[in-house]
Design an enzyme around this catalytic site. Structure first.
Site, short mmCIF file in Angstrom:
data_model
loop_
_atom_site.label_atom_id
_atom_site.label_comp_id
_atom_site.label_asym_id
_atom_site.label_seq_id
_atom_site.Cartn_x
_atom_site.Cartn_y
_atom_site.Cartn_z
N THR A 1 50.89 47.41 36.48
CA THR A 1 51.23 47.00 35.03
C THR A 1 52.06 48.05 34.35
OG1 THR A 1 49.22 45.85 35.46
CG2 THR A 1 50.23 45.86 33.21
N TRP B 1 47.05 50.18 31.29
CA TRP B 1 45.88 49.51 31.76
C TRP B 1 45.50 49.75 33.03
CZ3 TRP B 1 44.31 48.02 27.20
CH2 TRP B 1 45.27 47.18 26.44
N CYS C 1 48.12 44.52 48.20
CA CYS C 1 46.65 45.45 47.58
C CYS C 1 46.06 44.23 46.62
CB CYS C 1 47.31 46.65 46.90
SG CYS C 1 48.23 47.49 47.86
N ASN D 1 45.67 41.18 46.76
CA ASN D 1 44.93 40.27 47.31
C ASN D 1 43.67 40.82 47.88
OD1 ASN D 1 45.86 37.75 47.67
ND2 ASN D 1 47.58 38.16 48.91
N GLN E 1 14.97 20.04 27.52
CA GLN E 1 16.03 19.48 28.23
C GLN E 1 17.45 20.25 28.04
OE1 GLN E 1 16.21 15.11 27.74
NE2 GLN E 1 13.94 14.79 28.55
N GLU F 1 44.15 41.67 37.57
CA GLU F 1 44.30 41.27 39.09
C GLU F 1 44.81 39.91 39.18
OE1 GLU F 1 43.59 43.06 41.85
OE2 GLU F 1 42.65 44.63 41.03
N HIS G 1 43.79 34.39 34.79
CA HIS G 1 43.47 32.92 34.98
C HIS G 1 44.84 32.27 35.32
CE1 HIS G 1 40.45 29.85 35.23
NE2 HIS G 1 41.10 28.96 34.46
N PHE H 1 56.50 29.45 37.61
CA PHE H 1 56.49 30.85 36.99
C PHE H 1 57.62 30.72 35.97
CE2 PHE H 1 53.54 31.35 40.57
CZ PHE H 1 52.70 32.40 39.88
#
Ligand SMILES: Cc1cc2nc3c(=O)[nH]c(=O)nc-3n(C[C@H](O)[C@H](O)[C@H](O)COP(=O)(O)OP(=O)(O)OC[C@H]3O[C@@H](n4cnc5c(N)ncnc54)[C@H](O)[C@@H]3O)c2cc1C
Lengths: 253, 199, 391
Positions: free
Chosen positions: C136, C166, C245, C247, C286, C370, C373, C390
């Protein structure tokens, strides 16, 4: 040096215990089983002695159900060399029968054991019996609750045990049996390499007759629910009443 | 087989801990139920003097072992000695307080007597003439009732759980005739060591 | 507090081999006894528990799924179980092991020369050399293909220029795997092994994080860094290198997330049964039971997903989009569960005395690194529709 360590598969003490329908055993479904924590000290002590001597064999032996093979495997993964599994289904066995069976199996080992180690107690049956019983049956000198163990150059073992108001130091000449207590050492973890190596180590299943039981559990029940706290008074004035209650009701004085 | 119950008592300079008296009292209660007598076996320094007091807690007889070899507790020596004395009397039960020493001693005696053993009992009762012990298991998360198949049962009693009874009377007391040293494990040609000597 | 109990409602333990259970038990005890007692302090002060490194190495946690070179040679499920247990302790500790094994040792193992493998892998397995993975950049996160870091050919080697951001383990690393373009487009991307102390190379730490505080995150600054030819990984070129990697690491994260869920669930269940309000345990209401039920069923689903994925991986059949689906699902639910656990704990949940707040904070990183989301959503979406969303 051939060191034999007696180990047991027990329910994790954090587990919730549920009495089975027969009223004499516990439900095992859903229970987590572990190597008896006191036995871990015994395994660690055996491995350390072997490392110190630079040669020898550590044999782990268990009496238990088929699943107890896993417990043996975890001891082999810690570094023990050889496993002996005496298969038996009972959960909380009679201490004498267990000790008699183990003693017979120990007698049958080749080479003979130079030292037998066991945890001071199994956390399920809490009898603190099997170690000293095996020792008595084999006429081995026995020291229980060992918290320190050192091998002296000539081969004698210097052991320490906690006693009321201090600790006792004893010299033991192998062959002997020691039971191990918390504080003796910090058991090692099974490393991944140890786990892989354990796959190839032998687990023997010698044909040793299971000795008949001399005691039996007739019934299991849950302990009575703990009673709530009580205020007996305030300040110094309450002391005599507190002492009386502790003596007569709680029976701790 | 007698219906006697043996209660083990450890003496130090003639002093006896209260928990030992619990074993004597409970032994006497059990013996009464079985139709036998309670025999206190007192070991340690000043045992003879202490033995005389055991009648007050219900012992019908007391046997004192007061030899240098038993002045300090040693599991090997005590185990052989107590087992030998017990074997000679062929009792129904041997009771001990589950003190640190009692927990160490009881299983050794049970092994030598080929006895069923119940450790750390919180209750003992007779059911149709048979001994039934109650004891905690699974870290106290269950209580087990234990019955016995062997002619003799060995019971260690959880300290501070049983009454100490005071009764009128005196135990017939006598010293143990044999030196306990004869009972100590002997070193032999097998290379087996004797009882580990304290250093 | 009594010992941790892992949730296993569908007896999945029975689907593990004896060896896998032993590995899991070792990692579990290690976390209970060595990680949990110190992690809260490290999280608060924002430091990595360095003394865990030799311990993890001794147990064989680094590169555990690689064969030879001092590595244990475990199967994918056993490796996943280690990640699960480590993340039950803290995502930062698991991150350290993920980066070391999957992002640094793995590319050397898969794409390195024999000499590179011999030189680095045994020492990395032993924890003597710590690695990091620089992909990154400040301006290129989800789209690493357009990275700016360049490697220029010289007589006997390469000169690297650029900035990575990062980067987990950056400031504590002895060795960085740096991905750089050697030409104009992504197909020219190559991996380089850059040693700490190489002139022009520095790794300042990123401060003031409120997530993954017990983990070192750094910039890698490369200013005319000269490396020899032997520093380049010969076996791979293009984006496939770093992605393969990732993965490996994403697979481990799919398991790791289960550990974080388990820690939070265990804590919430204990708290709910012990805490009384309106005269009875809050677990008796509950609304609380609904929360616990949701947590437990998501944990169970996540376990099944990870286990099946692991078995596929062991057969060499796990597809990248399957790994994306598992990472995406499990991390998402781990974060939900951590937040819900925090809710069950009321005010207590906001203190460091309890773990769920720390896990919730950590998982905000895990759901981003990695592959975010969203990026995993697009990977799965592309698989489902055949359409690339993408660009
Ligand atoms: C604690 C921590 C440790 C890290 N460790 C490492 C490391 O060791 N090595 C390393 O190389 N990197 C590491 N990373 C970086 C991490 O992989 C990136 O943060 C991640 O890839 C996202 O990049 P970004 O932060 O630049 O966000 P961006 O790519 O800028 O994304 C910002 C937002 O836009 C969304 N987005 C982007 N593109 C699209 C799209 N096409 N469609 C829909 N939404 C989109 C993202 O999902 C996100 O929500 C780490 C990050 C963190 C937080």
């Amino acid at each position: 040096m051939h060191i034999v360590v007696l180990i047991k598969r027990v329910p994790d003490t954090a587990s919730k215990i549920t009495i089975a329908a027969d009223g004499r055993t516990i439900e095992t479904a859903g229970l987590q089983f572990v190597l008896n924590p006191y036995d871990e000290f015994a395994i660690e002590a055996a491995l350390q002695l072997k490392e110190q001597v630079g040669a020898g064999t550590v044999t782990v032996m268990t009496l238990g159900p088929a699943e107890a093979a896993q417990t043996l495997r975890s001891a082999l993964a810690m570094g023990a060399d050889r496993g002996v599994h005496l298969e038996h289904e009972q959960q909380l066995g009679d201490p004498y029968a267990i000790a008699r069976t183990l003693a017979t199996a120990i007698q049958g080992l080749a080479p003979p054991a130079d030292l037998v180690l066991a945890g001071r107690q199994a956390v399920d049956s809490q009898s603190l019996a099997v170690g000293p019983m095996v020792a008595s049956l084999l006429e081995l000198p026995c020291v229980t609750d060992v918290t320190r163990l050192e091998r002296q150059p000539e081969g004698k073992l210097r052991v320490e045990r906690e006693v009321e108001g201090g600790h006792e130091v004893l010299l033991v000449e192998p062959p002997a049996l020691l039971t191990t207590n918390k504080g003796l050492n910090e058991p090692r973890y099974a490393s991944l390499k140890g786990i892989m190596a354990a796959k190839k180590k032998p687990i023997e299943e010698p044909a040793v007759p299971i000795a008949p039981a001399l005691s039996a559990i007739l019934r299991l029940e849950y302990p009575p629910a703990r009673q709530g706290g009580r205020i007996v008074g305030e300040g110094a004035a309450a002391v005599p009443e507190l002492v009386r209650l502790l003596r007569e009701e709680a029976k701790v004085l | 087989m007698s219906n006697d119950v043996i209660a083990f008592v450890q003496a130090r300079q003639g002093e006896v801990k209260r928990t030992n008296l619990e074993a004597v009292s409970e032994g006497a209660r059990l013996a009464a139920g079985l139709g036998g007598r309670c025999v206190a076996v007192v070991m340690g320094s000043g045992a003879a003097e202490a033995a005389r007091r055991m009648g007050r807690h219900g012992a019908a007889r007391a046997i004192a072992v007061d030899e240098p070899a038993v002045h300090d507790y040693n599991g090997d020596v005590y185990g052989r000695t107590l087992a030998e004395i017990a074997r000679a009397r062929d009792p129904r039960a041997v009771v001990l307080s589950a003190t640190a020493a009692g927990k160490d001693l009881a299983p050794r005696v049970a092994a030598r007597l080929q006895a069923g053993y119940a450790a750390d009992c919180t209750g003992v009762e007779l059911r149709e003439g048979r001994i039934v012990a109650r004891r905690p298991v699974y870290a106290g998360k269950a209580i087990a009732e234990v019955g016995f198949e062997s002619p003799v049962a060995v019971l260690s009693l959880r300290p501070n759980n049983f009454e100490v009874r005071e009764v009128e009377g005196e135990a017939r007391s006598r010293p143990h005739p044999r030196s306990p040293r004869a009972c100590a494990p002997t070193s032999s040609s097998s290379g087996r060591a004797g009882a580990p000597p304290p250093i | 507090m009594s010992a941790y109990r892992a949730l296993d409602l569908f007896e999945l333990d029975a689907l593990l081999t004896e060896e896998e259970r032993l590995v899991r038990d070792t990692a579990r005890s290690f976390v209970s006894e060595r990680v949990l007692p110190v992690i809260e302090r490290h999280f608060e002060q924002g430091s990595f528990p360095m003394d865990l490194i030799p311990q993890m190495a001794e147990l064989g946690f680094f590169g555990a799924n690689l064969e030879g070179y001092g590595c244990a040679g475990l199967g994918a499920v056993a490796y996943g179980l280690i990640m699960q247990e480590l993340e039950r302790g803290d995502s930062g500790v698991r991150s350290c092991a993920s980066v070391q094994g999957s992002l640094c040792m793995y590319p050397i193992y898969a794409y390195g020369s024999e000499e590179q493998k011999e030189r680095w892998l045994p020492r990395m397995a032993a924890g003597e050399v710590i690695g990091c993975f620089g992909l990154t950049e400040p301006d290129h996160g989800s789209d690493p293909g357009s990275m700016q870091t360049r490697a220029r050919r010289t007589a006997g080697g390469w000169v690297l220029n650029g900035t990575k951001r990062w980067i987990t383990n950056g400031s504590i690393a002895d060795l960085a795997v740096v991905w750089a373009r050697t030409g104009e487009d992504a197909s020219s991307i190559r991996g380089f092994l850059v040693e700490k102390g190489t002139p022009g190379f520095s790794a300042p730490q990123i401060e003031r994080k409120w997530s993954l505080r017990a983990s070192v995150t750094s910039d890698l600054i490369l200013e005319d860094v000269e490396v020899p030819d032997s520093a380049m990984l010969p076996g791979v070129q293009g984006l496939r290198g770093p992605l393969s990697c990732l993965n490996q690491a994403r697979y481990g994260i799919a398991w790791g997330a289960i550990g974080a869920m388990q820690a939070c669930f265990d804590e919430a269940l204990r708290y709910a049964t012990a805490r009384t309000q309106f005269g009875r345990p809050i677990a008796g209401f509950q609304l609380t039971q609904h929360k616990l039920c949701e947590m437990a069923s998501e944990i169970t689903k996540a376990q099944l997903l990870a286990l099946r994925l692991g078995r596929l991986k062991e057969q060499g059949r796990a597809q990248p989009w399957q790994i994306s689906l598992a990472k995406r699902n499990n991390v998402y639910w781990a974060l939900e569960i951590a937040r819900t656990a925090r809710q069950i704990l009321g005010a207590s949940g906001i203190t460091h005395e309890y773990q769920c707040g720390r896990h919730a904070a950590n998982l905000e990183s895990v759901i981003t690194y990695e592959g975010t989301h969203e990026i995993h959503t697009l990977i799965v979406g592309k698989q489902l529709t055949g359409l690339d969303a993408f660009q």
